[in-house]
Design an enzyme around this catalytic site. Structure first.
Site: not given
Length: 313
Positions: A135, A138-139
């Site tokens: 992701c 997300c990261d």
């Protein structure tokens, strides 16, 4: 252990736990089965910085632990087990857990999530949370001004590569085929980006690094006469070869789309089966964020409450 629930929830990610919080507060006495991955995909994420209410960030496991504790505080009956089959032929509906025990329910919220597809390399597990991610949204933040690679050739991979190119110093897009499967617009954006280098006809053999990912071993034109092994230096390795919704146990029981995601009615959580609701990634191939999953869990619990009230259950 009661074998009937007014509201049964399957799944323990942000969607399932949030549905449980709302259902508990509405006195629906929900029973929640946590499935194979209590806490959902967030338990494989290290730092979460985009969930409201955590200005300093929070680890994925801690965030899920706190949401779980909130659901328990309001009386959710949380149990271990995986739903293996369902019977919607008559009411109350029946759900089989772990292939053996059965529980009946007046309403059902399916929040079983989706699993990112991986290449199947041992190194993906070895470096999970240390450079391997599925992701970018997300990261990606953790790779500011660093070098990363994205695997895939479709729209998702191109979107992830473009997103990362706004953060990272350089992005490699590793594509198995000699072309991109993405839409024309996405292809043009990727190919015209000065920060993205597309490595066509490359396969990943493995990853290397002492304290996290430091590079990837690739092979160019695998199996061909001009096959060549290549190493690239990277800090992050992002998988973008798709997700698989955890809906195998629902095939033929509720409407699923071609990719296996549960089809819901409009902006609601309603499925085509009365009293069965869907929340989170299991019905959302598009956003796949903790906050959108939590919101959909709220909707599912409110829809279930309305259904139970209207049917005097």
């Amino acid at each position: 252990m009661p074998k009937h629930a007014r509201c049964l929830i399957l799944g323990a990610g942000p969607a399932g736990y949030t549905a449980a919080i709302y259902a508990s507060r509405a006195n629906l006495a929900p029973v929640l089965y946590e499935g194979l991955q209590p806490g959902g995909q967030l338990t494989t994420t290290t730092e979460v910085e985009n969930f409201p209410g955590y200005p300093q960030g929070v680890t994925g496991p801690q965030l899920m632990q706190e949401i779980r504790a909130q659901a328990e505080r309001f009386g959710t009956d949380i149990r271990s087990g995986v739903a293996t089959s369902v019977d919607f032929s008559k009411k109350p509906y029946r759900v089989t857990i772990n292939g053996e025990q059965e529980i009946s329910c007046d309403s059902l919220i399916v929040a079983t999530g989706a699993s990112a597809k991986y290449l199947g390399l041992p190194d993906e597990e070895k470096y999970a949370g240390q450079g391997v991610s599925a992701c970018a949204t997300c990261d990606g933040f953790f790779y500011r001004n660093r070098r990363v690679a994205v695997v895939g050739g479709g729209d998702t991979a191109c979107e992830e590569a473009l997103y990362l190119s706004s953060i990272a110093e350089k992005v490699y897009l590793i594509v198995r085929k000699p072309f991109l499967r993405a839409s024309k617009v996405m292809q043009e954006r990727v190919l015209s980006s000065p920060k993205i280098e597309v490595l066509f006809e490359h396969n990943t053999l493995g990853l290397f690094g002492e304290n996290g990912v430091e590079g990837a071993h690739l092979v160019f034109r695998k199996g061909e006469s001009d096959e060549k092994k290549v190493d690239i230096a990277i800090d992050g390795f992002f998988l973008a070869i798709g997700h698989r919704p955890n809906t195998d146990f629902l095939k033929g029981k509720v409407d699923l789309n071609e990719a296996g995601y549960i089809v819901t009615s409009g902006t609601t959580s309603l499925t085509n089966v009365e009293g069965v609701f869907a929340a989170g990634d299991v019905a959302d191939p598009r956003y796949r964020q903790a906050i959108t999953s939590a919101g959909s869990g709220c909707k599912a619990a409110m829809d279930a409450e309305k259904y139970l009230m209207e049917h005097s259950l």
